[in-house]
Motif scaffolding. Structure first.
Motif, PDB file in Angstrom:
ATOM      1  N   ARG A  18      -0.778   1.865  -1.841  1.00 60.01           N
ATOM      2  CA  ARG A  18      -0.944   1.263  -0.757  1.00 60.01           C
ATOM      3  C   ARG A  18      -1.441  -0.058  -0.509  1.00 60.01           C
ATOM      4  O   ARG A  18      -1.386  -1.144   0.253  1.00 60.01           O
ATOM      5  CB  ARG A  18      -2.101   2.011   0.133  1.00 60.01           C
ATOM      6  CG  ARG A  18      -1.665   3.204   1.187  1.00 60.01           C
ATOM      7  CD  ARG A  18      -2.580   4.190   1.522  1.00 60.01           C
ATOM      8  NE  ARG A  18      -4.041   3.360   1.832  1.00 60.01           N
ATOM      9  CZ  ARG A  18      -4.559   3.315   2.796  1.00 60.01           C
ATOM     10  NH1 ARG A  18      -3.755   3.721   4.146  1.00 60.01           N
ATOM     11  NH2 ARG A  18      -5.534   2.535   3.221  1.00 60.01           N
ATOM     12  N   GLY A  19      -2.112  -0.460  -1.732  1.00 59.46           N
ATOM     13  CA  GLY A  19      -2.714  -1.685  -1.971  1.00 59.46           C
ATOM     14  C   GLY A  19      -1.642  -2.982  -1.752  1.00 59.46           C
ATOM     15  O   GLY A  19      -2.005  -4.138  -1.697  1.00 59.46           O
ATOM     16  N   GLN A  20      -0.626  -2.618  -2.438  1.00 57.63           N
ATOM     17  CA  GLN A  20       0.432  -3.515  -2.342  1.00 57.63           C
ATOM     18  C   GLN A  20       0.853  -3.819  -0.984  1.00 57.63           C
ATOM     19  O   GLN A  20       1.153  -5.174  -0.566  1.00 57.63           O
ATOM     20  CB  GLN A  20       1.897  -3.014  -2.838  1.00 57.63           C
ATOM     21  CG  GLN A  20       1.665  -2.921  -4.449  1.00 57.63           C
ATOM     22  CD  GLN A  20       1.336  -4.190  -5.350  1.00 57.63           C
ATOM     23  OE1 GLN A  20       2.412  -4.827  -5.077  1.00 57.63           O
ATOM     24  NE2 GLN A  20       0.482  -4.162  -6.048  1.00 57.63           N
TER      25      GLN A  20
ATOM     26  N   GLU B 119      -1.124  -3.547   1.536  1.00 60.01           N
ATOM     27  CA  GLU B 119      -2.400  -4.381   2.179  1.00 60.01           C
ATOM     28  C   GLU B 119      -2.479  -5.775   1.445  1.00 60.01           C
ATOM     29  O   GLU B 119      -2.954  -6.613   2.541  1.00 60.01           O
ATOM     30  CB  GLU B 119      -3.469  -3.476   1.816  1.00 60.01           C
ATOM     31  CG  GLU B 119      -3.726  -2.106   2.615  1.00 60.01           C
ATOM     32  CD  GLU B 119      -4.985  -1.403   2.409  1.00 60.01           C
ATOM     33  OE1 GLU B 119      -5.774  -1.802   1.691  1.00 60.01           O
ATOM     34  OE2 GLU B 119      -5.145  -0.408   3.213  1.00 60.01           O
ATOM     35  N   ALA B 120      -2.205  -5.956   0.343  1.00 60.90           N
ATOM     36  CA  ALA B 120      -2.334  -7.150  -0.121  1.00 60.90           C
ATOM     37  C   ALA B 120      -1.127  -8.199   0.595  1.00 60.90           C
ATOM     38  O   ALA B 120      -1.508  -9.540   0.948  1.00 60.90           O
ATOM     39  CB  ALA B 120      -2.190  -7.236  -1.461  1.00 60.90           C
ATOM     40  N   ALA B 121      -0.092  -7.671   0.740  1.00 60.09           N
ATOM     41  CA  ALA B 121       0.931  -8.514   1.297  1.00 60.09           C
ATOM     42  C   ALA B 121       0.367  -8.847   2.712  1.00 60.09           C
ATOM     43  O   ALA B 121       0.774  -9.907   3.380  1.00 60.09           O
ATOM     44  CB  ALA B 121       2.349  -7.706   1.171  1.00 60.09           C
ATOM     45  N   ARG B 122       0.097  -7.809   3.547  1.00 56.79           N
ATOM     46  CA  ARG B 122      -0.285  -8.177   5.030  1.00 56.79           C
ATOM     47  C   ARG B 122      -1.213  -8.962   4.962  1.00 56.79           C
ATOM     48  O   ARG B 122      -1.306  -9.820   5.810  1.00 56.79           O
ATOM     49  CB  ARG B 122      -0.605  -6.543   5.496  1.00 56.79           C
ATOM     50  CG  ARG B 122       0.498  -5.576   5.731  1.00 56.79           C
ATOM     51  CD  ARG B 122       1.690  -5.999   6.318  1.00 56.79           C
ATOM     52  NE  ARG B 122       1.636  -6.651   7.715  1.00 56.79           N
ATOM     53  CZ  ARG B 122       1.347  -5.743   8.717  1.00 56.79           C
ATOM     54  NH1 ARG B 122       1.924  -4.701   8.539  1.00 56.79           N
ATOM     55  NH2 ARG B 122       1.287  -6.179  10.025  1.00 56.79           N
ATOM     56  N   SER B 123      -2.272  -8.710   4.030  1.00 59.66           N
ATOM     57  CA  SER B 123      -3.391  -9.812   3.873  1.00 59.66           C
ATOM     58  C   SER B 123      -3.228 -11.113   3.798  1.00 59.66           C
ATOM     59  O   SER B 123      -3.660 -12.050   4.218  1.00 59.66           O
ATOM     60  CB  SER B 123      -4.495  -9.640   2.959  1.00 59.66           C
ATOM     61  OG  SER B 123      -5.097  -8.200   3.024  1.00 59.66           O
ATOM     62  N   LEU B 124      -1.933 -11.420   3.134  1.00 60.28           N
ATOM     63  CA  LEU B 124      -1.625 -12.779   2.901  1.00 60.28           C
ATOM     64  C   LEU B 124      -0.752 -13.337   4.265  1.00 60.28           C
ATOM     65  O   LEU B 124      -0.387 -14.336   4.214  1.00 60.28           O
ATOM     66  CB  LEU B 124      -0.862 -12.995   1.610  1.00 60.28           C
ATOM     67  CG  LEU B 124      -1.308 -12.576   0.447  1.00 60.28           C
ATOM     68  CD1 LEU B 124      -0.530 -12.274  -0.829  1.00 60.28           C
ATOM     69  CD2 LEU B 124      -2.128 -13.944   0.099  1.00 60.28           C
ATOM     70  N   GLY B 125      -0.763 -12.646   5.397  1.00 62.32           N
ATOM     71  CA  GLY B 125       0.050 -12.887   6.345  1.00 62.32           C
ATOM     72  C   GLY B 125       1.363 -12.499   6.510  1.00 62.32           C
ATOM     73  O   GLY B 125       2.109 -13.080   7.609  1.00 62.32           O
TER      74      GLY B 125
ATOM     75  N   ASN C 299      -0.594 -11.612  12.172  1.00 62.13           N
ATOM     76  CA  ASN C 299       0.074 -12.156  11.210  1.00 62.13           C
ATOM     77  C   ASN C 299      -0.663 -13.449  10.993  1.00 62.13           C
ATOM     78  O   ASN C 299      -0.635 -14.086   9.755  1.00 62.13           O
ATOM     79  CB  ASN C 299       1.709 -12.229  10.996  1.00 62.13           C
ATOM     80  CG  ASN C 299       2.366 -10.582  10.882  1.00 62.13           C
ATOM     81  OD1 ASN C 299       1.572  -9.653  10.479  1.00 62.13           O
ATOM     82  ND2 ASN C 299       3.127 -10.332  11.659  1.00 62.13           N
TER      83      ASN C 299
ATOM     84  N   PHE D 119      -9.269  -7.896  -3.267  1.00 62.77           N
ATOM     85  CA  PHE D 119      -9.656  -6.499  -3.342  1.00 62.77           C
ATOM     86  C   PHE D 119     -10.391  -6.145  -4.611  1.00 62.77           C
ATOM     87  O   PHE D 119      -9.998  -6.681  -5.625  1.00 62.77           O
ATOM     88  CB  PHE D 119      -8.372  -5.871  -3.233  1.00 62.77           C
ATOM     89  CG  PHE D 119      -7.488  -5.903  -1.941  1.00 62.77           C
ATOM     90  CD1 PHE D 119      -7.607  -5.195  -0.770  1.00 62.77           C
ATOM     91  CD2 PHE D 119      -6.519  -7.103  -1.690  1.00 62.77           C
ATOM     92  CE1 PHE D 119      -7.012  -5.305   0.428  1.00 62.77           C
ATOM     93  CE2 PHE D 119      -5.963  -7.285  -0.632  1.00 62.77           C
ATOM     94  CZ  PHE D 119      -6.096  -6.341   0.333  1.00 62.77           C
TER      95      PHE D 119
ATOM     96  N   HIS E 153      -4.691  -5.838  -6.667  1.00 64.51           N
ATOM     97  CA  HIS E 153      -3.444  -5.684  -6.025  1.00 64.51           C
ATOM     98  C   HIS E 153      -2.366  -6.629  -6.034  1.00 64.51           C
ATOM     99  O   HIS E 153      -1.852  -7.352  -5.222  1.00 64.51           O
ATOM    100  CB  HIS E 153      -3.687  -5.334  -4.434  1.00 64.51           C
ATOM    101  CG  HIS E 153      -4.326  -4.146  -4.349  1.00 64.51           C
ATOM    102  ND1 HIS E 153      -4.476  -3.097  -5.129  1.00 64.51           N
ATOM    103  CD2 HIS E 153      -5.416  -3.900  -3.064  1.00 64.51           C
ATOM    104  CE1 HIS E 153      -5.438  -2.122  -4.668  1.00 64.51           C
ATOM    105  NE2 HIS E 153      -5.941  -2.515  -3.577  1.00 64.51           N
TER     106      HIS E 153
END
Lengths: 217, 255
Positions: free
Chosen positions: A116-118, A120-126, B77, B87, B91
């Motif tokens: 799931r972290g993948q 979340e990390a991608a979403r966190s980067l916008g 976004n 994190f 990740h």
């Protein structure tokens, strides 16, 4: 004691060759359509909107819990009564929607196996959900799904023998026709079995080569 | 000047009804480093994840650099482009090199030309001490190196705020300083940072303010040194005593 009659088989070689081509045709077409259907349904099962998730789940459960033969009969004899459809397209359609359900499960499992972290990390980067899926999750899931997908494609090649039941003249049907003339079941069906085996083994080797190519440190 | 992050009565309920975070009101000033502490399960991570929308708010509002982010019309976004997150588990994208981990988001999200994105990536990798390791895959990096790549990846998006969710908790002890050093220099350069951590030494030295959370509620807030050395509430005092008594906590406290 069984008496071998291999000598009667060669005259049918052109027939068997033509049937092999038709088995390959229906397999390739069904793998393509089945994969597209499966990827769409699999993605629908993991995305956040509930109605689409439900729709995809209903499709998968329905198709996985009825026999393929019944699907083919429904299309060819059922729907075919209203809308004439050739044995080839009836079989291709049936095989595609049937295999699509299994591919959907493989795609879903592949995506869910990615941490799931993948996402979340991608979403966190916008990145948007779609961008995250496309650039980050899908490539990793695809790599992980390759072995089970190959298994599914091999199954499909073998399942294509059921197209013989809706009079599509692929290997199985032609084999039966030849056998009814020369009454040499072992010669005929061992030959046909060898052809199925060769096609499926080729697919497996192709996928193993792909896996090796995609392997990264 | 208005704060960089304003939280007003922020609550997050989990399925089943219990609160992850309850009624937290907190401002983070521009250029400030704020440390969030508290026992496990106290809602520290949840609070952090509310700030960049990985958790949705059930009550209250969050304003980031003037943008209200809890409206239905919020374009998350867009908000996340301005809020970097690091994190506990790094990740990193395992199928891409360190360089590509930094380049891809810039190209996809910021729409920078690949050559410019690459230049930025190399500069940032160099800055976190990983010059020359840009073509390594994550599996070829140590934990500390991975976390520094992750920090650089967030920085590549030129965020206004950086969130750190226990960035050193998954690291072997000898790799913790290299990550804290990067964070320290970032704080000195004026990045606004919210850091969930148990690193007392880091909190004391780098953070201006600290808050203590327990059971989802903000129990105590104050200057970082005061909160650590002279907690006012009994719950915070008990927590500080527990973590300072730990050998690693004790060592970290004076490094």
């Amino acid at each position: 004691m069984y008496t071998w009659h291999w000598d009667e088989l060669p005259q049918y070689a052109p027939l068997i060759a033509a049937a092999t081509v038709r088995t390959l045709q229906i397999s390739v077409v069904s793998i393509l359509f089945g994969s597209v259907l499966g990827v769409v349904a699999g993605l629908m099962r993991v995305q956040p909107l509930k109605p689409f998730r439900f729709l995809a789940a209903a499709y998968v459960e329905l198709l996985r819990n009825i026999p393929l033969m019944l699907v083919l009969y429904l299309i060819y004899f059922g729907a075919g009564a209203f809308l004439p459809v050739s044995p080839f397209w009836a079989s291709a359609l049936g095989l595609s929607i049937f295999e699509g359900a299994y591919v959907a499960e493989i795609v879903r499992a592949g995506i869910e196996s990615i941490d799931r972290g993948q996402m979340e990390a991608a979403r966190s980067l916008g990145m948007s959900y779609f961008q995250s899926m496309l650039h980050i999750v899908a490539p990793q899931a695809a790599r992980r799904s390759l072995p089970p997908l190959t298994g599914q494609f091999v199954s499909l090649v073998k399942d294509s023998s059921l197209a013989s039941l809706v009079s599509y003249e692929e290997l199985m049907l032609v084999g039966r026709q030849i056998n009814s003339r020369i009454f040499s079941p072992f010669e005929v069906f061992l030959t046909i079995g060898a052809i199925y085996f060769a096609i499926c083994l080729f697919l497996s080797l192709l996928s193993r080569w792909q896996e090796a190519r995609l392997a990264r440190p | 000047m208005e704060p960089m992050v304003e939280m007003r009565g922020v609550s997050r309920r989990f399925p089943g009804g219990h609160y992850g975070v309850r009624g937290v009101t907190l401002d983070v000033q521009r250029g400030e480093t704020l440390v969030i502490m508290g026992p496990s399960g106290s809602g520290k991570s949840t609070l952090l994840r509310c700030v960049n929308g990985l958790e949705t708010l059930d009550e209250g509002e969050i304003i980031i650099d003037g943008m209200h982010v809890n409206h239905l019309t919020t374009n998350w976004n867009k908000v996340r482009e301005e809020v970097g997150m690091v994190f506990q588990g790094f990740h990193l994208f395992p199928n891409r090199t360190a360089l590509d981990n930094l380049v891809l988001p810039q190209v996809v999200v910021r729409r920078r030309p690949p050559s410019e994105a690459k230049a930025t990536a190399l500069r940032l990798l160099d800055r976190v001490g990983l010059g020359g390791k840009e073509s390594r895959y994550p599996a070829q990096l140590s934990g500390g190196e991975k976390q520094r790549v992750a920090i650089a990846r967030s920085l590549a998006m030129s965020p206004k705020v950086m969130l750190f969710d226990e960035p050193t908790s998954a690291l072997d002890p000898e790799m913790i300083p290299e990550v804290l050093d990067v964070m320290r220099s970032l704080a000195r350069e004026g990045m606004t940072m919210l850091v969930v951590t148990h690193e007392i030494g880091f909190a004391r030295e780098v953070a201006q303010r600290a808050v203590f959370l327990d059971a989802g509620v903000l129990v105590e807030a104050g200057l970082a040194r005061d909160l650590i050395d002279r907690p006012e509430t009994s719950r915070c005092r008990a927590f500080m005593q527990r973590i300072l008594r730990r050998p690693e906590g004790g060592i970290a406290a004076w490094t």
